[in-house]
Design a protein around this motif. Structure first.
Motif, PDB file in Angstrom:
ATOM      1  N   ASN A  88      22.549 106.390  33.754  1.00  0.00           N
ATOM      2  CA  ASN A  88      21.362 105.608  33.449  1.00  0.00           C
ATOM      3  C   ASN A  88      20.317 106.520  32.795  1.00  0.00           C
ATOM      4  O   ASN A  88      19.780 107.431  33.424  1.00  0.00           O
ATOM      5  CB  ASN A  88      20.798 104.967  34.715  1.00  0.00           C
ATOM      6  CG  ASN A  88      19.605 104.086  34.429  1.00  0.00           C
ATOM      7  OD1 ASN A  88      19.352 103.734  33.278  1.00  0.00           O
ATOM      8  ND2 ASN A  88      18.880 103.724  35.467  1.00  0.00           N
ATOM      9  N   ALA A 107      18.555  98.415  36.211  1.00  0.00           N
ATOM     10  CA  ALA A 107      19.671  99.335  36.012  1.00  0.00           C
ATOM     11  C   ALA A 107      19.622 100.391  37.111  1.00  0.00           C
ATOM     12  O   ALA A 107      18.588 101.026  37.322  1.00  0.00           O
ATOM     13  CB  ALA A 107      19.598  99.985  34.633  1.00  0.00           C
ATOM     14  N   GLU A 109      22.005 103.656  38.922  1.00  0.00           N
ATOM     15  CA  GLU A 109      23.153 104.541  38.794  1.00  0.00           C
ATOM     16  C   GLU A 109      23.586 105.005  40.181  1.00  0.00           C
ATOM     17  O   GLU A 109      22.762 105.465  40.986  1.00  0.00           O
ATOM     18  CB  GLU A 109      22.809 105.746  37.920  1.00  0.00           C
ATOM     19  CG  GLU A 109      23.979 106.723  37.745  1.00  0.00           C
ATOM     20  CD  GLU A 109      23.584 107.952  36.952  1.00  0.00           C
ATOM     21  OE1 GLU A 109      24.418 108.880  36.844  1.00  0.00           O
ATOM     22  OE2 GLU A 109      22.439 107.986  36.453  1.00  0.00           O
ATOM     23  N   THR A 114      26.984 102.896  36.347  1.00  0.00           N
ATOM     24  CA  THR A 114      25.672 102.264  36.242  1.00  0.00           C
ATOM     25  C   THR A 114      25.858 100.758  36.343  1.00  0.00           C
ATOM     26  O   THR A 114      26.690 100.182  35.622  1.00  0.00           O
ATOM     27  CB  THR A 114      24.997 102.618  34.909  1.00  0.00           C
ATOM     28  OG1 THR A 114      24.764 104.026  34.869  1.00  0.00           O
ATOM     29  CG2 THR A 114      23.668 101.889  34.766  1.00  0.00           C
ATOM     30  N   VAL A 116      24.060  97.155  35.871  1.00  0.00           N
ATOM     31  CA  VAL A 116      22.961  96.442  35.227  1.00  0.00           C
ATOM     32  C   VAL A 116      22.942  95.022  35.796  1.00  0.00           C
ATOM     33  O   VAL A 116      23.944  94.299  35.706  1.00  0.00           O
ATOM     34  CB  VAL A 116      23.122  96.413  33.697  1.00  0.00           C
ATOM     35  CG1 VAL A 116      21.966  95.650  33.056  1.00  0.00           C
ATOM     36  CG2 VAL A 116      23.197  97.829  33.144  1.00  0.00           C
TER      37      VAL A 116
END
Length: 744
Positions: A88, A107, A109, A114, A116
């Motif tokens: 990210n 988002a 990580e 990652t 979203v």
């Protein structure tokens, strides 16, 4: 003498060893640096509005993107994308959107990937594709959303038009119990992007799968009461082109959530304790303002309003009539709740317009609003009128006019009962005007032009806009239904007669060999050939006459007979004649009336005859003959109603009349009639009803005593067997016509 021994490494060997270790560490460092440099990074999140109110999100990476793993949840409405091996690189964790149903993008990580998450207000169809370094997600806002705004709406939640994605179906339905007593409904989908709507209806949770087929083996009820979870049963049924699942719960003390992994949708039902239930109620609290603490003794109300204005940065305008003091002790209370408490304690009210809150006594606010309405009414009374012509396309202008002016009608037709005396009683139609239901203003009026099917409306510009909007909603094409019916009448008749005739004949001398004699019996004239020597026989008397006759004989034109002489004594002969007749008949009458009608519109089709009969009318002390007609027709009378799930609810009257036997005053009418209400799926056939009649009759006519004698008893009796079967069946098949075909 003690000696010590030391072991050492030559300098050249040690240098070579350290150099090798250095090369290895440098290689590992370079490899890690290269791996870090080759890793994908999420650099940007952008969005744009496409034609049709669609929203496109663009996730930008620093290298070629791979196909993400996508799943979505219904409660709350979210779309999640997993990007393996992507770090990210966004500067902010949450990217606000606030366009249509899309609220924001987050988002996060973790664990070498990652995730979203797209936060939505309502779940809606979406598509995704990879374009070089970008991942594109398109939210189809222009299509009907999966979750409607009003959960109690009677309209269907899905459009009949498929959203794409090929043939979608449900492959399996399973139910499991979790470690803490939660019930998990597992639905395996053929397409991970299937559109699902989950909402509550009372103590049930309804799950709808848009444009998804349900195999026949999965159309059943799962009784999961033995799992000891909040779920009682799961019913899976077909709803038009969609699949519908109804999850019935034991009580309302549960909470549910849904999530999807690949093509498996999981709906989890978790039991709630009393404490958890109270916590949920607190979350549903009506006030959402920032919390504050107030502790004042006998403080002026205007000062409290000033404090709240400073706390919220809102503009609060207080009327001059706002007076008095108040004592407050509020700890950690939302500011909007504190404001309502202060206003209610002093009989005050508020009206908010933008970021301005106006505070005044309720009487003053109500009086001011009343004056504004009266001023607006005066403006409407003085406003110039305009005339506008509105074209009506799919209905009659007269029907729209009734809605606009609020007219209700009570209609009673004048009827005359058949029977001879004319001039029955009846009532005329009455129309009443309900002004309170009129859409027009007091100065407005509407006229209909039947020739062009147009409305001529004269009213103020504001009311004309309301009329146009109402006409736009009412003037819509109505779906049509094809009603096919089959009326089947099957008959199976069997008749058999066996009889005998015993008679005494006398021989007389004839005039010639070619002469004949005749005798009249009960069966008509019997011609016989002359006996040898020119003799002929004449019938003296019929001792027993039980010959086969009746319906079977009449149908065949006469019974088959076999005669022979039993005894000859002098000039007398004792003759025996055996006769038999049999008739078999099978017939099937099929009537197939069909018609097309609009939704909620009554339709009638008739075919048949009118049978005349004579009646006597008594009037003025005299009698006169009168001819009246009575119908014997095949009639189909139906009023269909198309339900939101593409089923047809029909009010049916089916009649099949035929002319029956003749009576002294005229022919009888054989009536067959069914009147019922039935709900049938589109294109399916249902048997509304049937009548089965059967007649089995055995008759024996015989001479007492002689008919029971063994061996010769058949000479003195007649046997008749009758077996008749009749069956009536009525089949109905409704078919909803497609709009394009109906208009064509």
């Amino acid at each position: 003498m003690k000696t010590t021994r030391s072991i050492g490494i030559a300098p050249t060997v040690w240098q070579r060893y350290m150099k090798a270790v250095g090369f290895i560490l440098a290689g590992l460092f370079l490899h890690l640096s290269a791996s870090r440099a080759e890793g994908l990074v999420l650099e940007s999140v952008d969005f744009s509005i496409l034609p049709g109110d669609n929203l496109q999100l663009l996730l930008g990476l620093n290298g070629p993107a791979n196909e993400p793993r996508i799943f979505h949840t219904e409660n709350p409405a979210r779309i999640a994308l997993d990007l393996p091996g992507v770090t990210n690189g966004l500067k902010q964790k949450t990217v606000p959107i606030n366009v249509g149903a899309a609220q924001s993008v987050q988002a996060v990580e973790a664990a070498g990937r990652t995730r979203v998450v797209i936060n939505l207000t309502d779940m809606m169809p979406y598509t995704s594709r990879v374009d070089g370094n970008n991942i594109l997600i398109t939210l189809q806002s222009g299509t009907a959303p999966i979750a409607a705004a009003n959960a109690t709406s009677a309209s269907p939640r899905f459009s009949d038009r498929p959203f794409g994605g090929g043939d979608r179906r449900i492959e399996n339905i399973d139910f499991r119990r979790g470690e803490r007593g939660e019930g998990r409904l597992l639905v395996t989908l053929s397409d991970p992007k299937s559109l699902v709507d989950i909402h509550e209806e009372g103590q049930k949770v309804v799950i709808r799968f848009a444009n998804t087929r349900l195999p026949a083996q999965l159309q059943r009820r799962l009784d999961v009461m033995d799992f000891a979870t909040p779920v009682r049963s799961v019913d899976a049924t077909v709803e038009g082109a969609h699949t519908r699942m109804v999850v019935a719960t034991v009580s309302d003390e549960y909470d549910y959530s849904s999530y999807q992994t690949d093509n498996i949708l999981t709906v989890e039902f978790r039991p709630l304790t009393k404490a958890e239930k109270e916590e949920i109620k607190k979350k549903d609290f009506a006030y959402s303002g920032e919390k504050l603490t107030l502790n004042f003794q006998d403080i002026p109300v205007r000062s409290v309003l000033q404090i709240l204005a400073d706390f919220t940065n809102l503009n609060i305008v207080a009327s001059d009539t706002v007076q008095g003091n108040v004592t407050l002790r509020l700890n950690d209370v939302p500011w909007d709740q504190a404001l309502d408490l202060v206003l209610k304690s002093k009989g005050l009210g508020k009206r908010q317009e933008g970021n301005i809150i106006r505070v005044a006594p309720l009487e003053e606010i109500n009086k001011q609003e009343k004056e504004e309405l009266e001023a607006q009414k005066v403006v409407e009374d003085l406003e110039p009128l305009r005339t506008e012509i509105i074209q009506i396309n799919y209905t009659t202008a007269e029907d729209i006019k009734k809605v606009l002016i609020g007219t209700t009608e009570r209609i009673s037709q004048l009827t005359t009962q058949p029977g001879g005396i004319s001039g029955g009683s009846g009532s005329t139609s009455v129309s009443t005007l309900d002004v309170s239901q009129s859409v027009l203003s007091g100065r407005g009026n509407v006229t209909v032009d039947p020739r062009t099917n147009q409305l001529i409306v004269k009213d103020t510009p504001r009311n004309l806009e309301r009329v146009r909007e109402l006409v736009r909603q009412l003037d819509k094409p109505v779906r049509q239904v094809l009603i096919e019916s089959r009326i089947v009448i099957a008959r199976n008749d069997f008749l058999r007669d066996l009889g005998s005739r015993l008679q005494l004949n006398r021989l007389v001398k004839g005039r010639g060999a070619d002469s004949f004699s005749s005798s009249a019996g009960s069966e008509g004239v019997i011609f016989q050939q002359p006996a040898s020597g020119g003799e002929k026989s004449t019938n003296v008397d019929v001792l027993v006459d039980l010959a086969a006759k009746g319906a079977a004989t009449a149908a065949t034109g006469g019974a088959s007979a076999l005669g022979f002489t039993l005894i000859k004594a002098g000039d007398y002969l004792l003759d025996l004649e055996l006769s038999a007749a049999q008739r078999e008949g099978r017939s099937e009458t099929v009537s197939n009336p069909r018609l097309i009608t609009s939704d909620q519109t009554k339709a009638v089709i008739r075919q048949g005859v009118e049978i005349p009969y004579q009646t006597t009318v008594v009037a003025g002390g005299g009698a006169s003959a009168n001819i009246t007609f009575k119908q014997a027709v095949l009639e189909l009378n139906v009023t269909p109603h198309i339900t939101p799930d593409d089923q047809v609810l029909m009010e049916l009257l089916i009649r099949k009349d035929e002319q029956g036997q003749q009576t002294p005053i005229g022919p009888a009418i054989d009536k067959r009639e069914i009147e019922t209400t039935a709900q049938v799926s589109n294109g399916e056939t249902v048997v509304l009803g049937g009548v089965y009649e059967g007649l089995n009759r055995n008759n024996t006519d015989k001479v007492p005593f002689f008919g029971d004698l063994p061996g010769i008893g058949y000479m003195f009796r007649r046997n008749s067997v009758e077996d008749t079967k009749r069956e009536l069946l009525v089949f109905i098949t409704p078919k909803i016509l497609k709009q394009d075909l109906a208009f064509r």
